[in-house]
Design an enzyme around this catalytic site. Structure first.
Site, PDB file in Angstrom:
ATOM      1  N   GLU A   1     -17.377  11.739  -4.037  1.00  0.00           N
ATOM      2  CA  GLU A   1     -18.168  10.816  -3.515  1.00  0.00           C
ATOM      3  C   GLU A   1     -18.300  11.122  -2.089  1.00  0.00           C
ATOM      4  OE1 GLU A   1     -19.453   8.185  -5.047  1.00  0.00           O
ATOM      5  OE2 GLU A   1     -18.138   7.782  -7.091  1.00  0.00           O
TER       6      GLU A   1
ATOM      7  N   HIS B   1     -22.117  12.279  -6.074  1.00  0.00           N
ATOM      8  CA  HIS B   1     -22.292  11.033  -5.668  1.00  0.00           C
ATOM      9  C   HIS B   1     -22.046  10.316  -4.143  1.00  0.00           C
ATOM     10  CE1 HIS B   1     -22.509   9.480  -9.947  1.00  0.00           C
ATOM     11  NE2 HIS B   1     -21.897  10.679 -10.276  1.00  0.00           N
TER      12      HIS B   1
ATOM     13  N   ARG C   1     -30.252   1.712  -8.558  1.00  0.00           N
ATOM     14  CA  ARG C   1     -29.102   2.545  -8.879  1.00  0.00           C
ATOM     15  C   ARG C   1     -29.388   3.414 -10.416  1.00  0.00           C
ATOM     16  NH1 ARG C   1     -23.223   3.270  -9.066  1.00  0.00           N
ATOM     17  NH2 ARG C   1     -22.463   2.944 -11.282  1.00  0.00           N
TER      18      ARG C   1
HETATM   19  O1  0X9 Z   1     -19.113   4.324 -10.840  1.00  0.00           O
HETATM   20  C1  0X9 Z   1     -19.429   5.552 -10.827  1.00  0.00           C
HETATM   21  O2  0X9 Z   1     -20.325   5.843 -11.590  1.00  0.00           O
HETATM   22  C2  0X9 Z   1     -19.041   6.480  -9.903  1.00  0.00           C
HETATM   23  N1  0X9 Z   1     -19.230   5.752  -8.517  1.00  0.00           N
HETATM   24  S1  0X9 Z   1     -20.379   5.280  -7.491  1.00  0.00           S
HETATM   25  O3  0X9 Z   1     -20.343   4.697  -6.621  1.00  0.00           O
HETATM   26  N2  0X9 Z   1     -21.171   6.717  -7.135  1.00  0.00           N
HETATM   27  O4  0X9 Z   1     -21.469   4.866  -8.785  1.00  0.00           O
HETATM   28  C3  0X9 Z   1     -17.611   7.117  -9.881  1.00  0.00           C
HETATM   29  C4  0X9 Z   1     -17.600   7.651 -11.124  1.00  0.00           C
HETATM   30  C5  0X9 Z   1     -16.393   8.175 -11.483  1.00  0.00           C
HETATM   31  N3  0X9 Z   1     -15.452   7.416 -12.322  1.00  0.00           N
HETATM   32  C6  0X9 Z   1     -14.800   6.247 -11.994  1.00  0.00           C
HETATM   33  N4  0X9 Z   1     -14.548   6.082 -10.651  1.00  0.00           N
HETATM   34  N5  0X9 Z   1     -14.287   5.644 -12.914  1.00  0.00           N
HETATM   35 ZN    ZN Z   2     -22.868   7.416  -8.088  1.00  0.00          ZN
END
Ligand code: 0X9
Ligand code: ZN
Ligand code: ZN
Length: 408
Positions: free
Chosen positions: A341, A267, A197
């Site tokens: 997403e 994402h 990741r």
């Molecule tokens: O967690 C993250 O960075 C994002 N999701 S991922 O599954 N692609 O890693 C979301 C970022 C947006 N912010 C929040 N959900 N808090």
């Molecule tokens: Zn992501």
């Protein structure tokens, strides 16, 4: 026979210490040593087999065939995932093929020293243009995000001459698009660990690697849903913007800040259109507008192939997290900031099959173009002149007529 002391090139295993009785050993023997080596092995009753007769010939042939198969842009397959070397090649081909619309720039370098490119896509203009920002591939394993940027770029370049809507957008707006931000991590996900990741910076004297670049932005850095432990997949780095990739992005966005109307980061997975804030349940002052624009995008997505996307503030509908680029952009005063997403909804997770690339990209393009339309019509295109002269008079006349008709 004299035993030869030539150093042999050990291919398998990698280390002499890992050679054990009963296990196969692969070794490259220089042609000058071939006769002696065979004699030697036969004397010691070690059985052997020639796997490759001429290694150099094989390397040469591969080189030739790779060059022969160097693909043209026309034959680029957008419905497949591509490794970074092919994406680099594609980047240069796009620049060559669409010189009137596209400029290619370097954003900076990754930790491992690779150039991060971005495209500026738009029509030349006499007036200062507004900017829509898009970045893909901030998380290495989210391959559909990278495929989407390529798809979207092709779409706006192809549609520029066919669709007045896209043509209009390109007159008023410059798209700044980063096809892959976390290149080191992306490559690592192809070569070593499909589920990687983070980036690939070295920490704790090389005991652990990588920072979650979406925790490394200077927005409540290192507080919620972020780890200071470099072994964690959500390691936020050693300080805000400690990572070269985040530094590079931050610098460019800062310098363009007053012209950026919309910041979109791509994402997967989960099928969400997320709005600020990710850090707090507080909402930006224009939340209602950002939400309704997001909801329209989701309905355009649903119309395309039926996929359902949820829309809302990240900390309301997903989870709170610090250090995300979306919050950072919103806090800078960029009026629209979204995290997409993409598919899917929990079946294939990060392994979205290639046969879903096309529908995923088609629907996301429809959604994003609806955002572009809205911004172009309501925040750019002649907005400042709406209330001047004839337009204002026309508006009041039609208002009066409307009132008159409704009174009847
Ligand atoms: O967690 C993250 O960075 C994002 N999701 S991922 O599954 N692609 O890693 C979301 C970022 C947006 N912010 C929040 N959900 N808090
Ligand atoms: Zn992501
Ligand atoms: Zn044109």
């Amino acid at each position: 026979m004299q035993p030869s002391h030539t150093k042999l090139d050990l291919w398998k295993p990698n280390y002499l210490e890992d050679i054990h009785p009963g296990r196969e050993v692969h070794v490259r023997v220089p042609s000058s040593q071939l006769y002696d080596t065979k004699q030697n092995l036969q004397q010691k009753k070690i059985s052997f087999k020639v796997l490759i007769n001429d290694v150099q010939k094989l390397i040469d042939e591969q080189f030739v065939s790779e060059r022969r198969h160097k693909k043209s842009l026309d034959s680029f397959i957008y419905t497949k995932y591509h490794p970074m070397n092919e994406i680099y090649e594609w980047i240069f081909q796009i620049q060559e093929a669409y010189k009137e619309l596209v400029s290619l720039y370097s954003l900076g370098s990754t930790y491992e020293g690779r150039i991060i490119y971005y495209f500026k896509i738009g029509l030349p203009s006499n007036t200062r243009k507004k900017i829509i920002w898009m970045d893909c591939g901030i998380h290495a394993r989210e391959w559909i995000s990278v495929a989407f940027c390529q798809w979207f770029i092709r779409e706006i370049l192809n549609q520029h001459s066919r669709s007045t809507r896209v043509h209009k957008a390109l007159e008023n707006i410059d798209f700044y698009i980063v096809p892959v931000l976390n290149i080191d991590g992306f490559i690592y996900s192809w070569t070593t660990d499909r589920l990687w990741r983070k980036s690939r910076s070295s920490h704790d004297n090389g005991n652990c690697y990588g920072v979650d670049l979406n925790r490394n932005f200077d927005s409540h850095w290192g507080t919620i849903d972020a780890s200071k432990d470099c072994r964690s997949t959500i390691f936020c780095g050693t300080s805000p913007a400690s990572e070269p990739e985040v530094q590079a992005l931050s610098q460019l966005v800062n310098s363009l800040k007053s012209d950026i109307v919309c910041f979109i980061t791509m994402h997967s997975y989960g099928q969400y259109i997320l709005l600020p804030y990710a850090f707090t349940k507080d909402l930006p002052i224009n939340h209602a507008e950002m939400l309704s624009v997001g909801q329209t995008a989701a309905s355009k997505i649903a119309e395309t192939h039926g996929a359902q996307y949820r829309v809302g503030s990240a900390s309301h509908i997903l989870y709170s997290a610090s250090g995300s680029s979306m919050d950072w952009a919103a806090e800078k005063g960029i009026p629209f900031s979204y995290t997409f997403e993409l598919r899917d909804n929990g079946t294939y997770l990060f392994f979205l099959p290639e046969d879903q690339i096309q529908p995923t990209c088609e629907e996301a393009t429809a959604g994003i173009l609806s955002i572009v339309d809205y911004i172009n019509e309501n925040h750019i295109n002649g907005v400042s002149s709406v209330f001047s002269g004839t337009l204002w008079i026309n508006l009041s006349v039609s208002l009066v007529i409307g009132t008159y008709l409704s009174v009847q």
